[in-house]
Design a protein around this motif. Structure first.
Motif, PDB file in Angstrom:
ATOM      1  N   GLY A   1      48.414 -72.956  32.240  1.00  0.00           N
ATOM      2  CA  GLY A   1      48.788 -73.476  33.560  1.00  0.00           C
ATOM      3  C   GLY A   1      48.609 -74.982  33.683  1.00  0.00           C
ATOM      4  O   GLY A   1      48.259 -75.501  34.737  1.00  0.00           O
ATOM      5  N   PHE A   2      48.873 -75.706  32.603  1.00  0.00           N
ATOM      6  CA  PHE A   2      48.581 -77.144  32.578  1.00  0.00           C
ATOM      7  C   PHE A   2      49.623 -77.967  33.328  1.00  0.00           C
ATOM      8  O   PHE A   2      50.822 -77.743  33.185  1.00  0.00           O
TER       9      PHE A   2
ATOM     10  N   GLY B   1      40.651 -88.852  18.020  1.00  0.00           N
ATOM     11  CA  GLY B   1      39.652 -88.439  19.003  1.00  0.00           C
ATOM     12  C   GLY B   1      39.513 -86.936  19.114  1.00  0.00           C
ATOM     13  O   GLY B   1      40.510 -86.202  19.130  1.00  0.00           O
ATOM     14  N   GLU B   2      38.264 -86.477  19.196  1.00  0.00           N
ATOM     15  CA  GLU B   2      38.016 -85.061  19.502  1.00  0.00           C
ATOM     16  C   GLU B   2      38.478 -84.814  20.928  1.00  0.00           C
ATOM     17  O   GLU B   2      38.353 -85.678  21.791  1.00  0.00           O
ATOM     18  N   ILE B   3      39.007 -83.625  21.169  1.00  0.00           N
ATOM     19  CA  ILE B   3      39.808 -83.460  22.376  1.00  0.00           C
ATOM     20  C   ILE B   3      39.050 -82.887  23.568  1.00  0.00           C
ATOM     21  O   ILE B   3      39.543 -82.897  24.676  1.00  0.00           O
ATOM     22  N   THR B   4      37.836 -82.377  23.339  1.00  0.00           N
ATOM     23  CA  THR B   4      37.114 -81.725  24.427  1.00  0.00           C
ATOM     24  C   THR B   4      36.003 -82.627  24.960  1.00  0.00           C
ATOM     25  O   THR B   4      35.258 -83.225  24.186  1.00  0.00           O
ATOM     26  N   VAL B   5      35.908 -82.713  26.282  1.00  0.00           N
ATOM     27  CA  VAL B   5      34.831 -83.463  26.927  1.00  0.00           C
ATOM     28  C   VAL B   5      34.024 -82.473  27.762  1.00  0.00           C
ATOM     29  O   VAL B   5      34.543 -81.889  28.718  1.00  0.00           O
ATOM     30  N   GLY B   6      32.765 -82.231  27.361  1.00  0.00           N
ATOM     31  CA  GLY B   6      31.906 -81.261  28.041  1.00  0.00           C
ATOM     32  C   GLY B   6      30.825 -81.963  28.852  1.00  0.00           C
ATOM     33  O   GLY B   6      30.566 -83.150  28.674  1.00  0.00           O
ATOM     34  N   CYS B   7      30.183 -81.165  29.749  1.00  0.00           N
ATOM     35  CA  CYS B   7      29.181 -81.763  30.637  1.00  0.00           C
ATOM     36  C   CYS B   7      27.827 -81.916  29.958  1.00  0.00           C
ATOM     37  O   CYS B   7      27.009 -82.734  30.368  1.00  0.00           O
ATOM     38  N   GLY B   8      27.585 -81.092  28.913  1.00  0.00           N
ATOM     39  CA  GLY B   8      26.303 -81.173  28.220  1.00  0.00           C
ATOM     40  C   GLY B   8      25.150 -80.513  28.956  1.00  0.00           C
ATOM     41  O   GLY B   8      24.014 -80.517  28.479  1.00  0.00           O
TER      42      GLY B   8
ATOM     43  N   ARG C   1      43.764 -79.285  29.401  1.00  0.00           N
ATOM     44  CA  ARG C   1      42.995 -78.780  30.546  1.00  0.00           C
ATOM     45  C   ARG C   1      42.418 -79.942  31.342  1.00  0.00           C
ATOM     46  O   ARG C   1      41.510 -80.636  30.877  1.00  0.00           O
ATOM     47  N   SER C   2      42.994 -80.182  32.506  1.00  0.00           N
ATOM     48  CA  SER C   2      42.456 -81.144  33.485  1.00  0.00           C
ATOM     49  C   SER C   2      42.234 -82.547  32.927  1.00  0.00           C
ATOM     50  O   SER C   2      41.332 -83.265  33.391  1.00  0.00           O
ATOM     51  N   ARG C   3      43.007 -82.950  31.939  1.00  0.00           N
ATOM     52  CA  ARG C   3      42.859 -84.290  31.371  1.00  0.00           C
ATOM     53  C   ARG C   3      44.179 -84.693  30.743  1.00  0.00           C
ATOM     54  O   ARG C   3      44.751 -83.924  29.948  1.00  0.00           O
ATOM     55  N   ASP C   4      44.636 -85.897  31.086  1.00  0.00           N
ATOM     56  CA  ASP C   4      45.909 -86.354  30.529  1.00  0.00           C
ATOM     57  C   ASP C   4      45.809 -86.552  29.023  1.00  0.00           C
ATOM     58  O   ASP C   4      44.763 -86.914  28.484  1.00  0.00           O
ATOM     59  N   GLY C   5      46.956 -86.313  28.364  1.00  0.00           N
ATOM     60  CA  GLY C   5      47.001 -86.337  26.918  1.00  0.00           C
ATOM     61  C   GLY C   5      47.738 -87.526  26.335  1.00  0.00           C
ATOM     62  O   GLY C   5      47.882 -88.578  26.985  1.00  0.00           O
ATOM     63  N   ALA C   6      48.230 -87.338  25.132  1.00  0.00           N
ATOM     64  CA  ALA C   6      48.638 -88.436  24.257  1.00  0.00           C
ATOM     65  C   ALA C   6      50.144 -88.699  24.214  1.00  0.00           C
ATOM     66  O   ALA C   6      50.569 -89.624  23.528  1.00  0.00           O
ATOM     67  N   PHE C   7      50.952 -87.905  24.927  1.00  0.00           N
ATOM     68  CA  PHE C   7      52.384 -88.189  24.942  1.00  0.00           C
ATOM     69  C   PHE C   7      52.643 -89.257  25.999  1.00  0.00           C
ATOM     70  O   PHE C   7      53.369 -89.043  26.983  1.00  0.00           O
ATOM     71  N   ALA C   8      52.036 -90.421  25.785  1.00  0.00           N
ATOM     72  CA  ALA C   8      52.070 -91.533  26.731  1.00  0.00           C
ATOM     73  C   ALA C   8      51.702 -92.792  25.954  1.00  0.00           C
ATOM     74  O   ALA C   8      51.210 -92.718  24.836  1.00  0.00           O
ATOM     75  N   GLU C   9      51.929 -93.927  26.588  1.00  0.00           N
ATOM     76  CA  GLU C   9      51.574 -95.162  25.885  1.00  0.00           C
ATOM     77  C   GLU C   9      50.067 -95.336  25.744  1.00  0.00           C
ATOM     78  O   GLU C   9      49.587 -95.940  24.783  1.00  0.00           O
ATOM     79  N   TYR C  10      49.324 -94.786  26.704  1.00  0.00           N
ATOM     80  CA  TYR C  10      47.866 -94.924  26.674  1.00  0.00           C
ATOM     81  C   TYR C  10      47.201 -93.622  27.081  1.00  0.00           C
ATOM     82  O   TYR C  10      47.760 -92.840  27.862  1.00  0.00           O
ATOM     83  N   LEU C  11      45.999 -93.408  26.570  1.00  0.00           N
ATOM     84  CA  LEU C  11      45.132 -92.361  27.114  1.00  0.00           C
ATOM     85  C   LEU C  11      43.717 -92.901  27.122  1.00  0.00           C
ATOM     86  O   LEU C  11      43.435 -93.946  26.528  1.00  0.00           O
TER      87      LEU C  11
END
Lengths: 322, 322
Positions: free
Chosen positions: A49-50, A79-86, A108-118
């Motif tokens: 559902g992204f 870059g590793e793709i997951t950002v966790g809260c820890g 999931r809830s974070r913009d990706g790499a099909f763009a000029e910047y991330l």
């Protein structure tokens, strides 16, 4: 900046979006290469559902960074793709990759790499050696995912292995297995995938080779389609292991009783170690040359996705020409 | 002899059948107790396409034996249910229990225990201590199956475990887990099963207790129904393990992508060690007293199966009164 965006209806289009900045305590990365993965194709079918900018396999150059991470500026990175809260129970027991409130680049809830910047936290980044060109380094994320298999399942020189799916991911998994001292059989429906597997030195078979049934200790599903599981279930021996790498949208009909009767183990397998992947690619022990299908600017995204649907690795070069 | 028989149409009836003899190099066992298992109920729904005498949990007395096994005559025994060839690839790699051409008592190409007599090779038999009465010893086979879980999955005192299904098998699995030093939560839909679990000292929950989601390292499906898997998938933590004990007829819809994303391991689990089961039952560390529903002669098979459908362990006493 220009970016591909999946909207609420699931449609993909090229849009103008705000460029990310370093105020979020994250590094801003100019994307020089971004690969289309099977998961991206599934996102367009409704998986996860992204909404937002897809793309999670990338190479880029850090252009800006928060004060404490300025040493990253100018470096070429993946870059590793997951950002966790820890903090949550899942972070503590299963690692940040499984955080209950995680964000995942382009999934999931974070913009990706099909763009000029991330943007990504510096702790997710890995600097690349100069010897690794962009169109190889863009395979670091999927190669790491392939390496995850051999972190989860014990492989020795006697292990009889098969990889189902002679596509982007399957041909990486096969090479990672070979690096562990085994010679996996590559099983695929398409002639082209099998022929590339042959060129990489693998024996191949079609999925309906019934003589191979119940013959393998470890079978990896890298098909990216819902029929992969049944093919793996035919190939694996009693008390053997099926490793699932495909994230397929929707549900699959499974004869669970067969897993019980044959005491099969099924292992879900996701992201893996970037350092090992960088080393395998840089040393040439994983060869991705035959896996590059074509390189497109973002503007040609429709053709790019059409090509990826039936081809190997399609790469965007979003900010190559800046 | 009198025997319950499943015919080609899947119907069950009481018939007259030839008594087995020792000419097949097998011991002839007079069946004094035989338990109805969830698998027997599934056989009547078409599972495994079985025709013949069902029943694979039994206690009996060896009445005749081939010349080389005459020392077994007169002994009270239970029996491992699988007879393998010992020659094929599956026998060599996965053990005789997984033989490609195996027969299985009352499940596959071999008559079972819902009869006055059955026959089995002496190598399948285990002698019972006198201290173990028939209505306890009839639980050796399912208790062994429960013990198989802890052969396959590492359990230590910190492992958070749940058993889904507070029925015949679930209450055995829970007790076997407790014997390994953990206190499994018993999750069940029925009030009666949960109340017996409580009487055995377990904490219980209903399947819709959402607060428990993603909380357990190891979750065992002992529901015997196709919805068990989804319940387990809700309870297991990321990178946790689901153990499947249910042999359910037909296919189940599974979201395979969830197994990948959460890196879940699914372990099919079948038959287990009889010696350990005999010891657990004889020492009382597994208590089956509250699990006995009722005891029937073969003639009352319709009522017996109706009772087993919603109750706990129903036992036939086929040759008790001879």
């Amino acid at each position: 900046m220009r970016a591909l965006v999946i909207d609420r209806t699931g449609a993909l289009s090229l849009r103008d979006r705000h460029k990310p900045d370093a105020t979020r305590k994250e590094c801003v990365i100019r994307v020089t290469a971004a690969g289309i993965c099977g998961t991206d194709l599934e996102l367009l079918r409704g998986y996860a559902g992204f909404e937002g900018i897809p793309g999670h396999e990338f190479v880029g150059i850090v252009e800006d960074a928060p004060a404490e991470d300025r040493r990253w500026i100018g470096r070429r990175v993946v870059g590793e793709i997951t950002v966790g809260c820890g903090q949550c129970a899942a972070c503590r027991t299963a690692g940040r990759g499984h955080c209950d409130v995680r964000t995942v680049v382009g999934i999931r809830s974070r913009d990706g790499a099909f763009a000029e910047y991330l943007s990504l936290p510096a702790s997710n980044l890995h600097a690349l050696p100069e010897s690794l060109p962009d169109d190889t380094a863009v395979f670091v994320e999927p190669t790491a995912a392939a390496c995850r298999v051999v972190e989860q399942v014990e492989i020795d020189s006697h292990t009889r292995t098969a990889v189902v799916g002679a596509g982007r991911l399957g041909l990486l998994v096969a090479q990672v297995l070979r690096d562990c001292g085994v010679r996996p059989l590559v099983v695929g429906r398409g002639e082209r995938g099998r022929s590339i597997a042959t060129s990489l030195g693998f024996d191949t078979a079609t999925t309906d080779a019934s003589a191979l049934s119940r013959a393998f200790d470890v079978v990896v599903d890298a098909t990216g389609n819902p029929h992969g599981f049944a093919a793996c279930a035919r190939l694996v021996r009693p008390r053997g292991t099926i490793v699932l790498k495909s994230t397929v949208h929707g549900e699959t009909q499974v004869k669970l009783a067969n897993l019980v009767v044959d005491e099969i183990t099924v292992v879900g397998s996701r992201c893996g170690p970037f350092d090992r992947a960088i080393e395998l690619l840089d040393s040439g022990r994983v060869d991705v040359t035959p896996l590059v299908e074509s390189i497109y600017p973002l503007e040609q995204f429709r053709e790019a996705f059409r090509t990826a649907e039936h081809g190997l690795k399609v790469i965007f070069a979003p900010a190559q020409l800046d």
